[in-house]
Design a protein around this motif. Sequence first.
Motif, PDB file in Angstrom:
ATOM      1  N   GLY A  47       0.782  -1.217   0.000  1.00 43.29           N
ATOM      2  CA  GLY A  47       0.000   0.000   0.000  1.00 43.29           C
ATOM      3  C   GLY A  47       0.816   1.270   0.000  1.00 43.29           C
ATOM      4  N   SER A  48       2.129   1.157  -0.008  1.00 39.86           N
ATOM      5  CA  SER A  48       2.988   2.333   0.099  1.00 39.86           C
ATOM      6  C   SER A  48       3.360   2.888  -1.266  1.00 39.86           C
ATOM      7  N   ALA A  49       3.194   4.191  -1.424  1.00 40.39           N
ATOM      8  CA  ALA A  49       3.637   4.849  -2.652  1.00 40.39           C
ATOM      9  C   ALA A  49       5.160   4.925  -2.731  1.00 40.39           C
ATOM     10  N   LEU A  50       5.839   4.723  -1.605  1.00 37.93           N
ATOM     11  CA  LEU A  50       7.300   4.804  -1.561  1.00 37.93           C
ATOM     12  C   LEU A  50       7.975   3.490  -1.908  1.00 37.93           C
ATOM     13  N   ALA A  51       7.265   2.371  -1.716  1.00 35.73           N
ATOM     14  CA  ALA A  51       7.872   1.050  -1.834  1.00 35.73           C
ATOM     15  C   ALA A  51       7.977   0.591  -3.279  1.00 35.73           C
ATOM     16  N   PRO A  52       8.993  -0.264  -3.621  1.00 37.40           N
ATOM     17  CA  PRO A  52       9.056  -0.799  -4.994  1.00 37.40           C
ATOM     18  C   PRO A  52       7.818  -1.580  -5.428  1.00 37.40           C
ATOM     19  N   PRO A  53       7.145  -2.453  -4.645  1.00 39.49           N
ATOM     20  CA  PRO A  53       7.535  -3.032  -3.354  1.00 39.49           C
ATOM     21  C   PRO A  53       8.243  -4.377  -3.544  1.00 39.49           C
ATOM     22  N   LEU A  54       9.032  -4.780  -2.545  1.00 41.23           N
ATOM     23  CA  LEU A  54       9.713  -6.062  -2.575  1.00 41.23           C
ATOM     24  C   LEU A  54       8.840  -7.152  -1.979  1.00 41.23           C
ATOM     25  N   ALA A  55       8.788  -8.311  -2.632  1.00 40.85           N
ATOM     26  CA  ALA A  55       8.174  -9.513  -2.068  1.00 40.85           C
ATOM     27  C   ALA A  55       9.318 -10.400  -1.607  1.00 40.85           C
ATOM     28  N   ILE A  56       9.498 -10.481  -0.289  1.00 42.00           N
ATOM     29  CA  ILE A  56      10.635 -11.195   0.286  1.00 42.00           C
ATOM     30  C   ILE A  56      10.219 -12.624   0.598  1.00 42.00           C
ATOM     31  N   ARG A  57      11.039 -13.579   0.247  1.00 45.19           N
ATOM     32  CA  ARG A  57      10.704 -14.986   0.453  1.00 45.19           C
ATOM     33  C   ARG A  57      11.860 -15.731   1.100  1.00 45.19           C
ATOM     34  N   ARG A  58      11.512 -16.795   1.824  1.00 47.61           N
ATOM     35  CA  ARG A  58      12.510 -17.690   2.386  1.00 47.61           C
ATOM     36  C   ARG A  58      13.146 -18.530   1.292  1.00 47.61           C
ATOM     37  N   VAL A  59      14.442 -18.728   1.388  1.00 49.43           N
ATOM     38  CA  VAL A  59      15.158 -19.675   0.537  1.00 49.43           C
ATOM     39  C   VAL A  59      16.131 -20.434   1.437  1.00 49.43           C
ATOM     40  N   ASP A  60      16.737 -21.450   0.894  1.00 55.13           N
ATOM     41  CA  ASP A  60      17.698 -22.221   1.665  1.00 55.13           C
ATOM     42  C   ASP A  60      18.831 -21.313   2.134  1.00 55.13           C
ATOM     43  N   GLY A  61      18.951 -21.153   3.448  1.00 56.93           N
ATOM     44  CA  GLY A  61      20.022 -20.356   4.015  1.00 56.93           C
ATOM     45  C   GLY A  61      19.673 -18.919   4.325  1.00 56.93           C
ATOM     46  N   GLY A  62      18.467 -18.468   3.977  1.00 60.01           N
ATOM     47  CA  GLY A  62      18.137 -17.081   4.278  1.00 60.01           C
ATOM     48  C   GLY A  62      16.884 -16.609   3.571  1.00 60.01           C
TER      49      GLY A  62
END
Length: 235
Positions: free
Chosen positions: A84-99
């Motif tokens: 909902g942010s006009a400032l954000a790209p926004p990033l969709a962050i996901r879990r992967v092996d190790g981080g």
Amino acid sequence: MAIDGTTDEAELLAAVTELGTALRELVAASVTTTVGPAGLRAAAARAREVTAALAESRRGLDQLPALDDPAQFRRVFNPVSGVGSALAPPLAIRRVDGGVEAEAVLGPPYEGPPSYVHGGMSALVLDQVLSAAAHAAGLWGMTGRLELDYRRPVPLGTALLVRAAVGDSRGRRVTIAGSIALAEAPDQPLVQASGMWVTPRPAQVEAYFSAITDAAGRPSRPHRPDDTAAVVDGG
């Protein structure tokens, strides 16, 4: 799940996402337009009309948005990952092996040197993604130190890969490292980051967040995430 007596959570999220997308399109257009003064003034007048309509009902700074759950790492207006942010790209962050990892394309609103991303934006993105790595590991803390090594400029309008992983965790402190690279060259970092996140003591949590409530007015203080923290599993 109902947000109030009439609004469904999915309906509200869809509307927030639609508005956020429209605002990001507006911001991008505003920094690349070449229309003349009359067109700019007309657009400003219409923008103020929208602002007035949205301002008819507003939450206070000590009240979380109805869709937010900090323990789940769900912040719909976060300036990096908030849909909902006009400032954000926004990033969709996901879990992967190790981080964790996320793809991003940063356009003209994030420009620093001509045709390259502002260094402060790189820091903002990495701060968020390193924090997400802590949450994905079942930890919670606030940024105590963040150090960046800017190796090469980050180009605008180019697919990027942002990564982060937890290193050492001792007591209330955890070290985390991350990077921004071109998606086509993920092992050649443009920017590298390392930092330390610190979990506040209970008395500090109370001092910092005692006034914070959820949308229903109930106390809502940050705490260690549970197994449903909203950093999605990736492939």
